[in-house]
Design a protein around this motif. Structure first.
Motif, mmCIF file in Angstrom:
data_model
loop_
_atom_site.group_PDB
_atom_site.id
_atom_site.type_symbol
_atom_site.label_atom_id
_atom_site.label_comp_id
_atom_site.label_asym_id
_atom_site.label_seq_id
_atom_site.Cartn_x
_atom_site.Cartn_y
_atom_site.Cartn_z
ATOM 1 N N LEU A 21 -59.855 -74.943 -51.799
ATOM 2 C CA LEU A 21 -59.398 -73.873 -52.680
ATOM 3 C C LEU A 21 -58.003 -73.351 -52.359
ATOM 4 O O LEU A 21 -57.476 -72.521 -53.105
ATOM 5 N N ILE A 22 -57.399 -73.800 -51.281
ATOM 6 C CA ILE A 22 -56.121 -73.225 -50.839
ATOM 7 C C ILE A 22 -55.031 -74.286 -50.794
ATOM 8 O O ILE A 22 -55.203 -75.356 -50.195
ATOM 9 N N LYS A 23 -53.915 -73.970 -51.445
ATOM 10 C CA LYS A 23 -52.717 -74.801 -51.372
ATOM 11 C C LYS A 23 -51.602 -74.023 -50.680
ATOM 12 O O LYS A 23 -51.478 -72.806 -50.844
ATOM 13 N N GLN A 24 -50.803 -74.766 -49.910
ATOM 14 C CA GLN A 24 -49.613 -74.186 -49.282
ATOM 15 C C GLN A 24 -48.388 -74.643 -50.059
ATOM 16 O O GLN A 24 -48.217 -75.837 -50.320
ATOM 17 N N PHE A 25 -47.537 -73.684 -50.435
ATOM 18 C CA PHE A 25 -46.317 -73.966 -51.180
ATOM 19 C C PHE A 25 -45.109 -73.635 -50.310
ATOM 20 O O PHE A 25 -45.060 -72.572 -49.685
ATOM 21 N N THR A 26 -44.147 -74.545 -50.290
ATOM 22 C CA THR A 26 -42.897 -74.323 -49.571
ATOM 23 C C THR A 26 -41.774 -74.211 -50.591
ATOM 24 O O THR A 26 -41.669 -75.032 -51.504
ATOM 25 N N PHE A 27 -40.951 -73.160 -50.438
ATOM 26 C CA PHE A 27 -39.830 -72.920 -51.340
ATOM 27 C C PHE A 27 -38.513 -73.050 -50.588
ATOM 28 O O PHE A 27 -38.411 -72.690 -49.417
ATOM 29 N N GLN A 28 -37.500 -73.527 -51.283
ATOM 30 C CA GLN A 28 -36.131 -73.508 -50.799
ATOM 31 C C GLN A 28 -35.257 -72.887 -51.868
ATOM 32 O O GLN A 28 -35.543 -73.020 -53.069
ATOM 33 N N LYS A 29 -34.194 -72.209 -51.454
ATOM 34 C CA LYS A 29 -33.319 -71.583 -52.439
ATOM 35 C C LYS A 29 -32.624 -72.653 -53.272
ATOM 36 O O LYS A 29 -32.177 -73.681 -52.755
ATOM 37 N N ALA A 152 -58.442 -72.525 -43.461
ATOM 38 C CA ALA A 152 -57.031 -72.896 -43.579
ATOM 39 C C ALA A 152 -56.263 -72.451 -42.344
ATOM 40 O O ALA A 152 -56.388 -71.316 -41.899
ATOM 41 N N LEU A 153 -55.522 -73.363 -41.759
ATOM 42 C CA LEU A 153 -54.618 -73.111 -40.633
ATOM 43 C C LEU A 153 -55.312 -72.978 -39.285
ATOM 44 O O LEU A 153 -54.638 -72.836 -38.264
#
Length: 319
Positions: A21-29, A152-153
């Motif tokens: 049920l959990i997704k990890q999202f990584t953002f960059q500018k 998660a984690l």
């Protein structure tokens, strides 16, 4: 009164499925620069559309500002934001996020800190563990989740530098977190932090109160509406237009004013961002937000109309 946020254009650089049920999202500018600095416990608001946005805790390292990371738990019964993030957002997409704000910061005082996490509530504690270790204070993380596949984690925590300070409680293995016993065992002056389901937060606060913890030693955060739906309706007088509207027991003031065509900025709709803060001209509010502090709530000067309600049959607002 409204609080305005600086929006940043970001690119989704990575997506990881951490649990069913959990997704990890990584953002960059999008411009390739570094993100603003933040401290553990900070959150951002992810804006998916004009009417769809959610608040999420930052779980990346405050020392690594080339990227931000969040975890999103899919909630099919929620407002739609988490479902959109899971089902529609892909690597390479551009979205908008706010700069960080921290309503769940670690206390600068105290030599012992107990972190209590339930499920997705683990996320704000990841950067806080780094901060506590750097301070050289005594700290523990107590992490409860339903089954191994929902932790998660936890694997990262077991393998990392904080492993001796971290404890897990897996419901499917018959190991439940006894919040009462944990709190009662803490020495005077301990700071307790809790993030997760409302039941866990309520149980922790109650246990701390029974143990006579000072209010400033109890810290909690929950990114979900805490507005009750079983109370009475009430009237809102809109001072700017002269209208009087009725707010039903199962709707917010924000929803009621939107129904008559009045638009109010509100990014989170969960009482966390402060963008819908509205002046109270007459009457009093029952505050259910996480944004105003205790003194601000007691002053009865403003209300977060996305979650808070009238204390009584009527309230007059600067709308």
């Amino acid at each position: 009164m409204a609080n305005h946020y600086t929006m940043m254009d970001v690119v989704v650089s990575d997506i990881q499925q951490l649990t069913p049920l959990i997704k990890q999202f990584t953002f960059q500018k999008a411009d390739g620069g570094d993100f603003p600095a933040f401290t553990g416990g900070s959150h951002i608001i992810v804006q998916m559309s004009d009417k769809l946005s959610n608040a999420y805790s930052l779980m990346s390292s405050p020392a690594q500002l080339s990227e931000y990371k969040i975890c999103v738990r899919k909630d099919v019964d929620g407002k739609g934001g988490s479902v959109h993030m899971h089902d529609a957002v892909q690597v390479g997409d551009h979205i908008h996020i706010t700069e960080p704000k921290n309503l769940f910061a670690l206390s600068e005082r105290g030599e012992r800190h107990i972190l209590i996490a339930g499920g997705i509530g683990i996320t704000p504690f990841i950067p806080q563990l780094e901060e506590l270790a750097a301070r050289g204070v005594d700290y523990e993380l107590h992490y409860a989740f339903r089954a191994p596949e929902h932790g998660a984690l936890w694997g990262d925590l077991q393998a990392g530098s904080h492993q001796s300070n971290c404890h897990s409680y897996v419901n499917s293995d018959g190991k439940d977190l006894d919040v009462e016993a944990l709190v009662q065992a803490q020495p005077l002056g301990t700071h307790v932090y809790v993030c997760g389901p409302k039941a866990l937060i309520d149980a922790t606060i109650a246990a701390c109160n029974r143990a006579r913890f000072r209010d400033e030693h109890i810290h909690w955060e929950q990114f979900a509406s805490t507005m009750p739906t079983d109370g009475a309706g009430f009237e809102v007088v809109l001072a700017q237009t002269g209208q009087t509207i009725t707010v039903a027991p199962d709707e917010s003031i924000l929803q009621a004013v939107e129904k008559i065509g009045i638009s109010v900025d509100c990014l989170c709709r969960e009482g966390a961002c402060g963008t819908c803060e509205t002046a109270i001209l007459a009457g009093e509010a029952e505050h259910y937000d996480q944004y105003l502090d205790d003194d601000e709530k007691a002053s009865q000067k403003t209300i977060m109309i996305c979650v808070s309600r009238a204390k009584g049959s009527s309230i007059t607002l600067d709308l």
